[in-house]
Write an enzyme that holds these catalytic residues in place. Structure first.
Site, PDB file in Angstrom:
ATOM      1  N   ASP A 180       3.517  13.936 -13.461  1.00  0.00           N
ATOM      2  CA  ASP A 180       2.786  13.101 -12.505  1.00  0.00           C
ATOM      3  C   ASP A 180       1.343  13.583 -12.447  1.00  0.00           C
ATOM      4  O   ASP A 180       1.073  14.787 -12.423  1.00  0.00           O
ATOM      5  CB  ASP A 180       3.436  13.166 -11.118  1.00  0.00           C
ATOM      6  N   LYS A 181       0.433  12.612 -12.416  1.00  0.00           N
ATOM      7  CA  LYS A 181      -0.998  12.932 -12.346  1.00  0.00           C
ATOM      8  C   LYS A 181      -1.394  13.376 -10.939  1.00  0.00           C
ATOM      9  O   LYS A 181      -2.465  13.915 -10.734  1.00  0.00           O
ATOM     10  CB  LYS A 181      -1.766  11.668 -12.747  1.00  0.00           C
ATOM     11  N   LEU A 182      -0.550  13.088  -9.971  1.00  0.00           N
ATOM     12  CA  LEU A 182      -0.861  13.321  -8.552  1.00  0.00           C
ATOM     13  C   LEU A 182      -2.139  12.596  -8.170  1.00  0.00           C
ATOM     14  O   LEU A 182      -3.145  13.205  -7.772  1.00  0.00           O
ATOM     15  CB  LEU A 182      -0.920  14.822  -8.221  1.00  0.00           C
ATOM     16  N   THR A 192       8.272  -4.866 -12.304  1.00  0.00           N
ATOM     17  CA  THR A 192       8.307  -5.449 -10.965  1.00  0.00           C
ATOM     18  C   THR A 192       8.599  -6.946 -11.011  1.00  0.00           C
ATOM     19  O   THR A 192       8.263  -7.619 -11.988  1.00  0.00           O
ATOM     20  CB  THR A 192       6.944  -5.224 -10.281  1.00  0.00           C
ATOM     21  N   ASP A 193       9.171  -7.467  -9.912  1.00  0.00           N
ATOM     22  CA  ASP A 193       9.376  -8.918  -9.824  1.00  0.00           C
ATOM     23  C   ASP A 193       8.045  -9.669  -9.766  1.00  0.00           C
ATOM     24  O   ASP A 193       8.001 -10.880  -9.983  1.00  0.00           O
ATOM     25  CB  ASP A 193      10.259  -9.284  -8.625  1.00  0.00           C
ATOM     26  N   GLU A 194       6.939  -8.939  -9.486  1.00  0.00           N
ATOM     27  CA  GLU A 194       5.645  -9.627  -9.376  1.00  0.00           C
ATOM     28  C   GLU A 194       5.172 -10.186 -10.714  1.00  0.00           C
ATOM     29  O   GLU A 194       4.275 -11.022 -10.749  1.00  0.00           O
ATOM     30  CB  GLU A 194       4.592  -8.695  -8.774  1.00  0.00           C
ATOM     31  N   TYR A 236      -2.894  -6.124 -10.443  1.00  0.00           N
ATOM     32  CA  TYR A 236      -1.733  -5.223 -10.489  1.00  0.00           C
ATOM     33  C   TYR A 236      -0.629  -5.807 -11.358  1.00  0.00           C
ATOM     34  O   TYR A 236      -0.148  -5.165 -12.303  1.00  0.00           O
ATOM     35  CB  TYR A 236      -1.196  -4.964  -9.067  1.00  0.00           C
ATOM     36  N   ALA A 259      -0.722  -8.201 -13.480  1.00  0.00           N
ATOM     37  CA  ALA A 259      -1.153  -8.433 -14.873  1.00  0.00           C
ATOM     38  C   ALA A 259      -1.051  -7.138 -15.671  1.00  0.00           C
ATOM     39  O   ALA A 259      -0.630  -7.144 -16.837  1.00  0.00           O
ATOM     40  CB  ALA A 259      -2.575  -8.978 -14.896  1.00  0.00           C
ATOM     41  N   LYS A 304       1.039  -4.692 -15.026  1.00  0.00           N
ATOM     42  CA  LYS A 304       2.470  -4.435 -15.231  1.00  0.00           C
ATOM     43  C   LYS A 304       3.011  -5.337 -16.348  1.00  0.00           C
ATOM     44  O   LYS A 304       3.824  -4.910 -17.181  1.00  0.00           O
ATOM     45  CB  LYS A 304       3.257  -4.682 -13.949  1.00  0.00           C
ATOM     46  N   LEU A 346       3.120  -2.779   3.321  1.00  0.00           N
ATOM     47  CA  LEU A 346       3.379  -3.479   4.582  1.00  0.00           C
ATOM     48  C   LEU A 346       4.236  -2.666   5.560  1.00  0.00           C
ATOM     49  O   LEU A 346       3.823  -2.421   6.705  1.00  0.00           O
ATOM     50  CB  LEU A 346       4.049  -4.835   4.315  1.00  0.00           C
TER      51      LEU A 346
HETATM   52  P1  NAD Z   1       3.748   5.012  -5.977  1.00  0.00           P
HETATM   53  O1  NAD Z   1       2.333   4.541  -5.957  1.00  0.00           O
HETATM   54  O2  NAD Z   1       4.352   5.582  -4.754  1.00  0.00           O
HETATM   55  O3  NAD Z   1       3.921   6.124  -7.130  1.00  0.00           O
HETATM   56  C1  NAD Z   1       3.282   6.058  -8.375  1.00  0.00           C
HETATM   57  C2  NAD Z   1       3.258   7.461  -8.950  1.00  0.00           C
HETATM   58  O4  NAD Z   1       2.663   7.402 -10.262  1.00  0.00           O
HETATM   59  C3  NAD Z   1       2.414   8.443  -8.131  1.00  0.00           C
HETATM   60  O5  NAD Z   1       3.127   9.643  -7.962  1.00  0.00           O
HETATM   61  C4  NAD Z   1       1.167   8.667  -9.003  1.00  0.00           C
HETATM   62  O6  NAD Z   1       0.579   9.940  -8.830  1.00  0.00           O
HETATM   63  C5  NAD Z   1       1.735   8.465 -10.394  1.00  0.00           C
HETATM   64  N1  NAD Z   1       0.733   8.073 -11.392  1.00  0.00           N
HETATM   65  C6  NAD Z   1      -0.163   7.052 -11.291  1.00  0.00           C
HETATM   66  N2  NAD Z   1      -0.916   6.999 -12.421  1.00  0.00           N
HETATM   67  C7  NAD Z   1      -0.467   7.990 -13.234  1.00  0.00           C
HETATM   68  C8  NAD Z   1      -0.833   8.420 -14.534  1.00  0.00           C
HETATM   69  N3  NAD Z   1      -1.817   7.840 -15.231  1.00  0.00           N
HETATM   70  N4  NAD Z   1      -0.158   9.458 -15.078  1.00  0.00           N
HETATM   71  C9  NAD Z   1       0.842  10.079 -14.391  1.00  0.00           C
HETATM   72  N5  NAD Z   1       1.217   9.714 -13.139  1.00  0.00           N
HETATM   73  C10 NAD Z   1       0.568   8.675 -12.579  1.00  0.00           C
HETATM   74  O7  NAD Z   1       4.573   3.789  -6.538  1.00  0.00           O
HETATM   75  P2  NAD Z   1       6.078   3.343  -6.275  1.00  0.00           P
HETATM   76  O8  NAD Z   1       6.097   2.376  -5.169  1.00  0.00           O
HETATM   77  O9  NAD Z   1       6.956   4.531  -6.249  1.00  0.00           O
HETATM   78  O10 NAD Z   1       6.342   2.512  -7.610  1.00  0.00           O
HETATM   79  C11 NAD Z   1       6.864   3.154  -8.771  1.00  0.00           C
HETATM   80  C12 NAD Z   1       6.985   2.138  -9.877  1.00  0.00           C
HETATM   81  O11 NAD Z   1       7.837   1.082  -9.444  1.00  0.00           O
HETATM   82  C13 NAD Z   1       5.664   1.495 -10.262  1.00  0.00           C
HETATM   83  O12 NAD Z   1       5.660   1.353 -11.665  1.00  0.00           O
HETATM   84  C14 NAD Z   1       5.705   0.131  -9.581  1.00  0.00           C
HETATM   85  O13 NAD Z   1       4.974  -0.822 -10.326  1.00  0.00           O
HETATM   86  C15 NAD Z   1       7.186  -0.167  -9.602  1.00  0.00           C
HETATM   87  N6  NAD Z   1       7.689  -1.023  -8.523  1.00  0.00           N
HETATM   88  C16 NAD Z   1       7.390  -0.745  -7.220  1.00  0.00           C
HETATM   89  C17 NAD Z   1       7.933  -1.540  -6.215  1.00  0.00           C
HETATM   90  C18 NAD Z   1       7.627  -1.304  -4.747  1.00  0.00           C
HETATM   91  O14 NAD Z   1       7.907  -2.177  -3.928  1.00  0.00           O
HETATM   92  N7  NAD Z   1       7.073  -0.160  -4.365  1.00  0.00           N
HETATM   93  C19 NAD Z   1       8.763  -2.617  -6.544  1.00  0.00           C
HETATM   94  C20 NAD Z   1       9.036  -2.878  -7.889  1.00  0.00           C
HETATM   95  C21 NAD Z   1       8.506  -2.053  -8.867  1.00  0.00           C
HETATM   96  O1  DAU Z   2       7.573  -7.135  -5.294  1.00  0.00           O
HETATM   97  C1  DAU Z   2       7.438  -5.851  -5.811  1.00  0.00           C
HETATM   98  C2  DAU Z   2       6.106  -5.281  -5.424  1.00  0.00           C
HETATM   99  O2  DAU Z   2       6.161  -5.049  -4.026  1.00  0.00           O
HETATM  100  C3  DAU Z   2       5.742  -4.009  -6.158  1.00  0.00           C
HETATM  101  O3  DAU Z   2       5.625  -4.287  -7.524  1.00  0.00           O
HETATM  102  C4  DAU Z   2       4.437  -3.405  -5.626  1.00  0.00           C
HETATM  103  O4  DAU Z   2       4.199  -2.158  -6.233  1.00  0.00           O
HETATM  104  C5  DAU Z   2       4.574  -3.233  -4.138  1.00  0.00           C
HETATM  105  O5  DAU Z   2       3.336  -2.791  -3.603  1.00  0.00           O
HETATM  106  C6  DAU Z   2       4.987  -4.525  -3.467  1.00  0.00           C
HETATM  107  O6  DAU Z   2       3.934  -5.497  -3.541  1.00  0.00           O
HETATM  108  P1  DAU Z   2       3.565  -6.463  -2.318  1.00  0.00           P
HETATM  109  O7  DAU Z   2       2.166  -6.893  -2.469  1.00  0.00           O
HETATM  110  O8  DAU Z   2       4.568  -7.534  -2.152  1.00  0.00           O
HETATM  111  O9  DAU Z   2       3.751  -5.421  -1.107  1.00  0.00           O
HETATM  112  P2  DAU Z   2       2.873  -5.103   0.158  1.00  0.00           P
HETATM  113  O10 DAU Z   2       3.634  -4.125   0.985  1.00  0.00           O
HETATM  114  O11 DAU Z   2       1.457  -4.766  -0.183  1.00  0.00           O
HETATM  115  O12 DAU Z   2       2.858  -6.502   0.910  1.00  0.00           O
HETATM  116  C7  DAU Z   2       4.072  -7.119   1.318  1.00  0.00           C
HETATM  117  C8  DAU Z   2       3.723  -8.411   2.019  1.00  0.00           C
HETATM  118  O13 DAU Z   2       3.037  -8.092   3.240  1.00  0.00           O
HETATM  119  C9  DAU Z   2       2.775  -9.296   1.231  1.00  0.00           C
HETATM  120  O14 DAU Z   2       3.095 -10.654   1.485  1.00  0.00           O
HETATM  121  C10 DAU Z   2       1.412  -8.972   1.825  1.00  0.00           C
HETATM  122  C11 DAU Z   2       1.731  -8.667   3.275  1.00  0.00           C
HETATM  123  N1  DAU Z   2       0.807  -7.707   3.927  1.00  0.00           N
HETATM  124  C12 DAU Z   2       0.620  -6.510   3.332  1.00  0.00           C
HETATM  125  C13 DAU Z   2      -0.251  -5.585   3.893  1.00  0.00           C
HETATM  126  C14 DAU Z   2      -0.484  -4.250   3.226  1.00  0.00           C
HETATM  127  C15 DAU Z   2       0.198  -8.025   5.136  1.00  0.00           C
HETATM  128  O15 DAU Z   2       0.398  -9.119   5.692  1.00  0.00           O
HETATM  129  N2  DAU Z   2      -0.664  -7.113   5.682  1.00  0.00           N
HETATM  130  C16 DAU Z   2      -0.922  -5.916   5.106  1.00  0.00           C
HETATM  131  O16 DAU Z   2      -1.742  -5.142   5.663  1.00  0.00           O
END
Ligand code: NAD
Ligand code: DAU
Length: 348
Positions: free
Chosen positions: A32-34, A131-133, A155, A157, A159, A195
């Site tokens: 992890d890059k942290l 991701t589903d996005e 984001y 794009a 992915k 959120l």
């Molecule tokens: P997060 O932001 O909490 O964690 C990402 C991690 O990747 C961090 O620890 C960061 O330090 C590390 N990182 C970033 N760039 C790096 C690099 N160049 N080299 C090494 N490490 C690096 O994200 P998350 O929510 O845990 O998501 C993890 C994965 O799941 C992502 O690929 C995201 O696209 C995917 N995902 C997230 C969600 C969601 O809702 N959070 C849903 C579907 C998919």
């Molecule tokens: O669907 C999977 C994705 O879910 C992951 O790939 C992403 O990494 C993860 O960040 C998440 O993306 P979203 O954009 O859907 O999540 P977020 O929590 O940013 O936003 C969820 C919903 O809430 C979205 O409709 C935007 C809204 N929102 C979000 C924030 C941060 C608000 O209304 N206000 C806010 O301040």
């Protein structure tokens, strides 16, 4: 199995690492890059615990460091790549790092996988956490894995670009790859820019909850332990070259309903919520068909009602985890993202 878990100090990656070490004999190297989102506290205990210390190590590095990824892959049987910049709003403000990690980082891991697969008669697996996005907004029906992808934010794009590279290496070089497309994930240890943790921590401090637009955007929420277990199922049983949706409990909820659930659990008033100018390119709805993964034996175990209660309680009990995060870099981001929005806010 010996697994290189990249991005393992983040929210979902660290959950996967804890669960995998607890339920298998696997050896795990976390890379992890942290970045601002990577947090060593998410991996606390693993380097000292007698049950895990011999099977766990941590390397701070960028996945785009191709020579190092090649070296680390020599000691591994598989790579599970969680590393990414993961916040849509940040990708709108400043997309460079999204492309660096999502394109050059994924490419570097694929080259590492290719080098190992060449040496081992193809026996090396790469799992790309996507991701589903990537499907883009889904006005009706459910996304199936064969649907065309149509990302709408920098984001998603980035992915999608990573996914295309993974598919290309599978087709061209025969690399054993699998892809997961998870739904919106929530739970403990999620960086408070998203959120649910943002609204929970703001509500705990009686601060405004900035709801984008009308708050009627809909998501199918997935608890982090279910997401991690879905990824593990695909790692162990997924078909080479395939993608797998990981859906939530199948009940779509508008952001308003999620917000109300948080406030109700905390006993806080709706008056904390303000409607603010919307996210540009905001996807109104995502919805996944999860039958391909269910056929491998996975099913979500946590209902939204259980999961949100556990999550809210965790943030209430773990201020020492999130309070330090909400300072420094966080304040700069919060100002850029929300200051002007809050000035223009209206009743929600
Ligand atoms: P997060 O932001 O909490 O964690 C990402 C991690 O990747 C961090 O620890 C960061 O330090 C590390 N990182 C970033 N760039 C790096 C690099 N160049 N080299 C090494 N490490 C690096 O994200 P998350 O929510 O845990 O998501 C993890 C994965 O799941 C992502 O690929 C995201 O696209 C995917 N995902 C997230 C969600 C969601 O809702 N959070 C849903 C579907 C998919
Ligand atoms: O669907 C999977 C994705 O879910 C992951 O790939 C992403 O990494 C993860 O960040 C998440 O993306 P979203 O954009 O859907 O999540 P977020 O929590 O940013 O936003 C969820 C919903 O809430 C979205 O409709 C935007 C809204 N929102 C979000 C924030 C941060 C608000 O209304 N206000 C806010 O301040």
């Amino acid at each position: 199995m010996r697994i290189l878990v990249t991005g393992g100090a983040g929210f979902i990656g660290s959950n996967f690492v804890h669960r995998r070490l607890a339920t298998t004999d696997d050896h795990i190297t976390v890379v992890d890059k942290l970045t601002y989102a990577g947090n060593p506290a998410n991996l606390r205990g693993l380097a000292d615990d007698p049950g895990t210390r011999e099977r766990y190590r941590f390397v701070q590095a960028d996945i785009a460091d191709e020579p190092l990824m090649k070296e680390l892959a020599t000691d591994s049987d598989a790579i599970v790549n969680f590393a990414a910049e993961s916040h849509v709003d940040r990708s709108i403000l400043e997309p460079t790092a999204f492309l660096h990690t999502g394109v050059m980082g994924v490419y570097s891991l694929l080259e590492a996988a290719r080098a190992e697969a060449d040496k081992r008669d193809g026996r090396f697996r790469l799992l790309q956490v996507s991701t589903d996005e990537v499907y883009g907004p889904v006005p009706e029906g459910l996304s199936v894995e064969s649907d065309p992808i149509h990302p709408t934010s920098p984001y998603s794009a980035a992915k999608a670009a990573g996914e295309h590279l993974v598919a290309a290496y599978h087709e061209t070089h025969g690399i054993d790859t699998v892809i997961t497309r998870g739904a919106n994930t929530y739970g403990p240890n999620q960086y408070p820019e998203k959120l649910i943790p943002l609204f929970v921590t703001n509500a705990l401090d009686d601060e405004t909850l900035p709801m984008y637009g009308d708050g009627m955007q809909r998501r199918d929420w997935l608890h982090v332990t279910d997401h991690a277990d879905g990824i593990a199922t695909v790692l162990d049983h997924g078909e080479p070259g395939a993608a797998y949706n990981i859906c939530g409990d199948g009940i779509e909820r508008p952001n308003r309903a999620v917000t109300k659930a948080i406030l109700d659990h905390l006993g806080k008033p709706w008056s904390l919520v303000r409607s603010v100018p919307d996210r540009p390119g905001h996807d109104r709805r995502y919805a996944l068909d999860g039958s391909r993964l269910r056929a491998l034996g996975w099913a979500p175990q946590t209902s939204f009602e259980q999961g949100i209660a556990l999550t809210v309680d965790w943030y209430a009990a773990n201020r020492d985890w999130w309070e330090p995060i909400k300072s420094g870099e966080w304040q700069d981001f919060y100002q850029k993202q929300y200051a002007w929005r809050l000035e223009q806010s209206t009743t929600a």
